[in-house]
Design a protein around this motif. Structure first.
Motif, short mmCIF file in Angstrom:
data_model
loop_
_atom_site.label_atom_id
_atom_site.label_comp_id
_atom_site.label_asym_id
_atom_site.label_seq_id
_atom_site.Cartn_x
_atom_site.Cartn_y
_atom_site.Cartn_z
N ARG A 105 -2.68 2.30 -3.61
CA ARG A 105 -3.25 2.37 -2.34
C ARG A 105 -4.30 1.34 -1.90
O ARG A 105 -4.05 0.97 -0.68
CB ARG A 105 -4.21 3.56 -2.36
N SER A 165 -0.23 5.13 -3.76
CA SER A 165 -0.90 6.34 -3.87
C SER A 165 -2.24 5.98 -4.85
O SER A 165 -2.43 4.79 -5.01
CB SER A 165 0.24 7.14 -4.67
N GLU A 166 -2.82 7.04 -5.28
CA GLU A 166 -3.99 6.64 -6.24
C GLU A 166 -3.60 6.05 -7.66
O GLU A 166 -4.44 5.81 -8.48
CB GLU A 166 -4.75 7.96 -6.36
N HIS A 202 3.04 4.55 5.21
CA HIS A 202 2.29 3.56 4.53
C HIS A 202 2.61 2.09 5.10
O HIS A 202 3.66 2.19 5.90
CB HIS A 202 2.48 3.77 3.05
#
Ligand code: MF3
Ligand code: CO
Ligand code: CO
Length: 274
Positions: A55, A98-99, A82
């Motif tokens: 991210r 993502s994380e 994204h």
């Protein structure tokens, strides 16, 4: 039958299956969009490190794209939310930021597409995270060779099938699998246009390459077998056998004598190690 359409800069272009043939102003537009894509991929090189989240990398891509006067073409594309795709290890393509954090030994593809003044600069590269094993580094190296062997076929008078045939030959000589489910594509005013640029096939087949054609070459090469599987998120494609996968992508334009690569790295960071 393949249909070609010569487009003036002011024309509205449709996704009508025709292969567009562009003039000098379009080359100038693609040069700018491609350069921003390449500069963004250059800027990511020092940031791809163990512990960074995908991210955070996506945030950098979005900010650099906006600072460059462009918008990420993937933002809102078919519901994608994204600014780039980040595909780690056995992820073939379209990995969603993502994380999740990168870890030592990962191989990662980052694929960016700034839309600048109406032109799409579509490019991706592989990055090595920390210490990467020999097999994975070799896969990345050969995948870059596959891209450039494909680019070398791209000149007026050649056929589209010459590109895929050359890529397939090199990949399979190294006992790698060439992904069939995703291909390169016409690019320009549209993100994904005709023709489909397959990365495996037969020389001497397919549409004739003509000056003014713009398209991507973006081979996805697997350390194991070729087949891919889609994850439930509807985007992420992974190798069926969970083997590592690598990809590089350039946007190119056919010239009178060969081709111009719009997305070449200004810093010479074509392939790792950076
Ligand atoms: N950049 C990809 C390509 O090379 C397309 C990504 S579309 C997305 O064609 F929606 F997955 F981002
Ligand atoms: Co592409
Ligand atoms: Co891309």
């Amino acid at each position: 039958m393949t249909q070609y359409q010569t487009v003036a800069d002011s024309d509205t272009v449709l996704r009508d299956g025709t292969i567009k043939l562009h003039g000098p102003e379009a080359f100038a537009g693609m040069r700018r969009a491609g350069r921003l894509a390449a500069e963004t991929l250059d800027a990511l090189a020092p940031l791809v490190q163990p512990g960074v989240s995908t991210r955070a990398l996506d945030d950098v891509v979005r900010q650099m794209t906006l600072d460059g006067g462009a918008i990420p073409a993937t933002l809102g594309y078919r519901g994608y939310t994204h600014s780039c795709c980040i595909s780690i290890n056995h992820v073939v393509c379209h990995g969603i930021p993502s994380e999740k954090t990168l870890k030592d030994g990962d191989i990662v593809n980052i694929d960016v597409t700034p839309l600048l003044d109406g032109w799409h600069g579509d490019s991706s590269r592989m990055y090595l995270v920390g210490d990467v094993g020999l097999k994975a580094r070799r896969l990345v190296e050969v995948t870059y060779e596959c891209l450039m062997i494909g680019v070398r076929q791209a000149r007026p008078g050649a056929r589209l099938g010459d590109i895929g045939a050359a890529i397939q030959r090199h990949a399979e000589a190294n006992r790698y699998g060439v992904v069939r489910e995703f291909c390169g594509h016409g690019v320009g005013r549209l993100f994904h246009d005709a023709p489909e640029v397959v990365h495996a096939g037969h020389a001497g087949t397919g549409p004739l390459l003509k000056p003014g054609m713009f398209f991507t070459i973006e081979p996805m090469i697997n350390l194991g077998k070729a087949p891919v599987r889609m994850l439930d998120d509807g985007w992420t494609a992974v190798t069926r056998d969970r083997s590592l996968s690598a990809q590089f992508e350039h946007s190119i334009g056919i010239t009178e004598t060969g081709c111009e690569i719009f997305t070449e790295s200004p810093l010479g960071l074509h392939k790792p190690p950076y």
